[in-house]
Write an enzyme that holds these catalytic residues in place. Structure first.
Site, short mmCIF file in Angstrom:
data_model
loop_
_atom_site.label_atom_id
_atom_site.label_comp_id
_atom_site.label_asym_id
_atom_site.label_seq_id
_atom_site.Cartn_x
_atom_site.Cartn_y
_atom_site.Cartn_z
N HIS A 57 31.79 21.89 49.86
CA HIS A 57 32.51 20.67 49.49
C HIS A 57 33.84 20.63 50.24
CE1 HIS A 57 30.52 19.89 45.29
NE2 HIS A 57 29.65 20.08 46.26
N TYR A 185 37.50 15.71 38.51
CA TYR A 185 38.34 16.12 37.38
C TYR A 185 38.89 14.85 36.75
CZ TYR A 185 38.53 21.03 38.89
OH TYR A 185 38.22 22.32 39.21
N PRO A 277 39.42 28.16 33.11
CA PRO A 277 38.53 27.88 34.25
C PRO A 277 38.90 26.65 35.07
CG PRO A 277 37.46 27.34 32.17
CD PRO A 277 38.75 27.98 31.81
N LYS A 281 39.14 30.01 39.29
CA LYS A 281 39.64 31.21 39.95
C LYS A 281 39.05 32.53 39.44
CE LYS A 281 42.31 29.27 42.81
NZ LYS A 281 41.29 28.78 43.70
N TYR A 369 43.52 25.60 45.72
CA TYR A 369 42.16 25.42 45.20
C TYR A 369 41.14 26.11 46.11
CZ TYR A 369 38.51 23.20 42.45
OH TYR A 369 37.45 22.99 41.60
C1 LIG Z 1 31.27 31.06 29.34
C2 LIG Z 1 32.07 31.29 30.61
C3 LIG Z 1 32.20 30.26 31.53
C4 LIG Z 1 32.93 30.47 32.71
N1 LIG Z 1 33.06 29.45 33.60
C5 LIG Z 1 33.77 29.65 34.72
C6 LIG Z 1 33.91 28.62 35.67
O1 LIG Z 1 33.39 27.51 35.49
N2 LIG Z 1 34.64 28.89 36.80
C7 LIG Z 1 35.22 30.12 37.03
O2 LIG Z 1 35.84 30.36 38.09
N3 LIG Z 1 35.11 31.09 36.14
C8 LIG Z 1 34.40 30.89 35.01
N4 LIG Z 1 34.28 31.90 34.13
C9 LIG Z 1 34.95 33.14 34.44
C10 LIG Z 1 34.12 34.00 35.37
O3 LIG Z 1 32.77 33.96 34.98
C11 LIG Z 1 34.70 35.41 35.32
O4 LIG Z 1 36.05 35.36 35.73
C12 LIG Z 1 33.93 36.40 36.16
O5 LIG Z 1 32.65 36.58 35.61
C13 LIG Z 1 34.66 37.74 36.24
O6 LIG Z 1 33.81 38.69 36.81
P1 LIG Z 1 33.83 40.20 36.31
O7 LIG Z 1 32.85 40.89 37.17
O8 LIG Z 1 35.22 40.67 36.23
O9 LIG Z 1 33.32 40.16 34.82
P2 LIG Z 1 31.88 39.79 34.26
O10 LIG Z 1 31.20 38.80 35.13
O11 LIG Z 1 32.07 39.45 32.82
O12 LIG Z 1 31.07 41.13 34.40
C14 LIG Z 1 31.27 42.22 33.55
C15 LIG Z 1 29.93 42.87 33.29
O13 LIG Z 1 30.13 44.02 32.48
C16 LIG Z 1 29.12 44.04 31.50
N5 LIG Z 1 29.63 44.81 30.37
C17 LIG Z 1 30.43 44.41 29.35
N6 LIG Z 1 30.68 45.41 28.52
C18 LIG Z 1 30.03 46.49 29.00
C19 LIG Z 1 29.89 47.82 28.55
N7 LIG Z 1 30.48 48.25 27.44
N8 LIG Z 1 29.16 48.67 29.29
C20 LIG Z 1 28.55 48.25 30.43
N9 LIG Z 1 28.64 46.99 30.89
C21 LIG Z 1 29.37 46.12 30.18
C22 LIG Z 1 28.84 42.59 31.18
O14 LIG Z 1 27.56 42.41 30.62
C23 LIG Z 1 28.96 41.95 32.55
O15 LIG Z 1 27.74 41.90 33.25
C24 LIG Z 1 33.56 31.71 32.95
C25 LIG Z 1 33.43 32.73 32.02
C26 LIG Z 1 32.70 32.54 30.85
C27 LIG Z 1 32.59 33.67 29.85
#
Ligand SMILES: Cc1cc2nc3c(=O)[nH]c(=O)nc-3n(C[C@H](O)[C@H](O)[C@H](O)COP(=O)(O)OP(=O)(O)OC[C@H]3O[C@@H](n4cnc5c(N)ncnc54)[C@H](O)[C@@H]3O)c2cc1C
Length: 389
Positions: A57, A185, A277, A281, A369
């Site tokens: 985009h 938006y 969100p 980011k 962005y």
């Molecule tokens: C419902 C929702 C909607 C979102 N929408 C957006 C969006 O539209 N745009 C955007 O930019 N961001 C969005 N986010 C945020 C984005 O998804 C996160 O910032 C991103 O996933 C961060 O990545 P991460 O790897 O740090 O954490 P995560 O993706 O959460 O990965 C962490 C992993 O650790 C695992 N885990 C948890 N506890 C344990 C444990 N005790 N032992 C082993 N494994 C474990 C989890 O299952 C998961 O797979 C959203 C988040 C949520 C919850």
């Protein structure tokens, strides 16, 4: 992503996930990749499908009380974003990991970390009925906001900075062809709404709702009525309607735990910080954290230098706080707060008027962005060279 970067650098790692493989592949969350996240995937050999199926985009629309304004990223800053579901990123990374045959455990139970300030911290978990104890050099706490790593740090060692917002997002996935090629938006008198997409056949839409709102209160008809009420523009643009296949409510918060390290535990992504969100980011910050960590670990194993490990938290937090500031600003500028004063609302209207009429203001939004530069470039990590080797 960290596991993949470490593999390319020839460093062993175990990945321990408490959910099933199907669950993490189906879990719909973020969908907007900054250009540097796209480059990271492609340059490190996990971006083939992203290159084919991702939807680049060049800009976004801002719909202010029914009038649509376009912000052209390509023209203003020469960079773009790509729409590609986070679950698709996860699917590609699992596939790459599987090919390497390095350890990847799904459905690990009773995961716990210990001895974090020793030179051999410990991970305990149960997998397929067997208890495991893993001594390692470092633990990367990439287990999200609700994981076990951050809460395992002794009280007082981390400072928490937090803001909760008086609203959440009701998000839906709908089987409907996107009626706009770019995100829209919206600020309407009744609150925020966002039009986005996941594929040429699937639309993703969001509505501002109270943070404790129950999804049971919203019939599909009520969701569409409210989406159309808020989003339809004076020139007649409106989202296409289709079958709703998924709906949920997510509260919004800003959160930073600092430093992002305790002993030999390094926190990355949502384990250390959460952004609302609106600025898209969260996923991108998680990706930039692990680039910094991969570079530091590579320097440790190749040169015996801990300098970049010692700088890890400060390096990440510089980018994290800028993304926090941007996400807070996007959120407060585009939502209606229940406790806003008439002054606040007029200031908000002026903010949006300035944003949509000033090339300088549009450039500032565009630059943030599409993503500020990573604090360390992944080329400088030498990972590209490793992949070629
Ligand atoms: C419902 C929702 C909607 C979102 N929408 C957006 C969006 O539209 N745009 C955007 O930019 N961001 C969005 N986010 C945020 C984005 O998804 C996160 O910032 C991103 O996933 C961060 O990545 P991460 O790897 O740090 O954490 P995560 O993706 O959460 O990965 C962490 C992993 O650790 C695992 N885990 C948890 N506890 C344990 C444990 N005790 N032992 C082993 N494994 C474990 C989890 O299952 C998961 O797979 C959203 C988040 C949520 C919850």
């Amino acid at each position: 992503m960290l596991g993949h970067l470490l593999h390319l650098a020839g460093i062993d790692s175990f990945i321990i996930e408490n959910r099933s493989e199907d669950y993490v592949i189906e879990r719909v969350r973020a969908g907007i990749l900054e250009q540097s996240t796209v480059d990271l995937m492609i340059e490190n050999g996990v971006g083939e499908r992203l290159r084919r199926e991702g939807m680049p985009h060049d800009g976004i629309y801002i719909n202010v009380f029914g009038k649509r304004h376009r912000i052209d990223f390509a023209e203003l800053v020469g960079r773009r974003i790509t729409v590609y579901g986070q679950n698709e990123v996860v699917r590609d990374l699992i596939e790459a990991r599987t090919v390497t045959r390095r350890p990847l455990y799904f459905e690990a139970e009773h995961v716990a970390v210990d001895d974090l300030d020793s030179s051999q911290p410990l991970i305990r978990f149960r997998h397929e009925g067997t208890d495991h104890e893993l001594r390692c050099d470092f633990i990367a706490g990439c287990d999200g906001f609700h994981g076990v790593c951050r809460p395992s740090v002794p009280a007082g060692a981390l400072t928490v900075y937090e803001r909760e917002y008086p609203f959440g997002w009701l998000g839906i996935l709908a089987d409907a062809a996107p009626s706009s090629e770019e995100l829209v938006y919206t600020l309407h008198e009744r609150g925020f709404a966002l039009f986005s997409m996941r594929s040429p056949k699937v639309t993703r839409l969001y509505l501002q709702v109270p943070p404790s709102e129950s999804i049971e209160n919203w019939s599909d008809q009520a969701i569409w009525d409210e989406l159309l009420r808020r989003m339809t523009t004076r020139d007649g643009w409106t989202p296409n309607i289709g079958r709703i296949t998924q709906k949920s409510v997510t509260p919004m918060r800003s959160f930073v735990a600092a430093p992002m390290r305790y002993g030999n535990l390094f926190l990355a992504g949502d384990a250390a910080h959460i952004v609302p969100p609106t600025g898209a980011k969260g996923l991108n910050l998680a990706a930039s954290d692990v680039v910094v960590l991969a570079r530091a670990l590579k320097a440790f194993y190749e040169r015996g230098s801990s300098d970049w490990l010692n700088e890890y938290s400060d390096t990440c937090l510089r980018r994290v706080w800028k993304a926090q500031r941007f996400s807070w600003w996007m959120t407060s500028t585009l939502h209606r707060s229940p406790d806003e004063t008439a002054f606040d609302h007029q200031r908000q209207i002026a903010d949006l008027d300035y944003l949509t009429s000033s090339p300088a203001a549009m450039t500032s939004l565009a630059e943030q962005y599409v993503g500020l530069p990573m604090e360390v470039s992944f080329e400088s990590v030498g990972l590209k060279e490793c992949r070629r080797a």
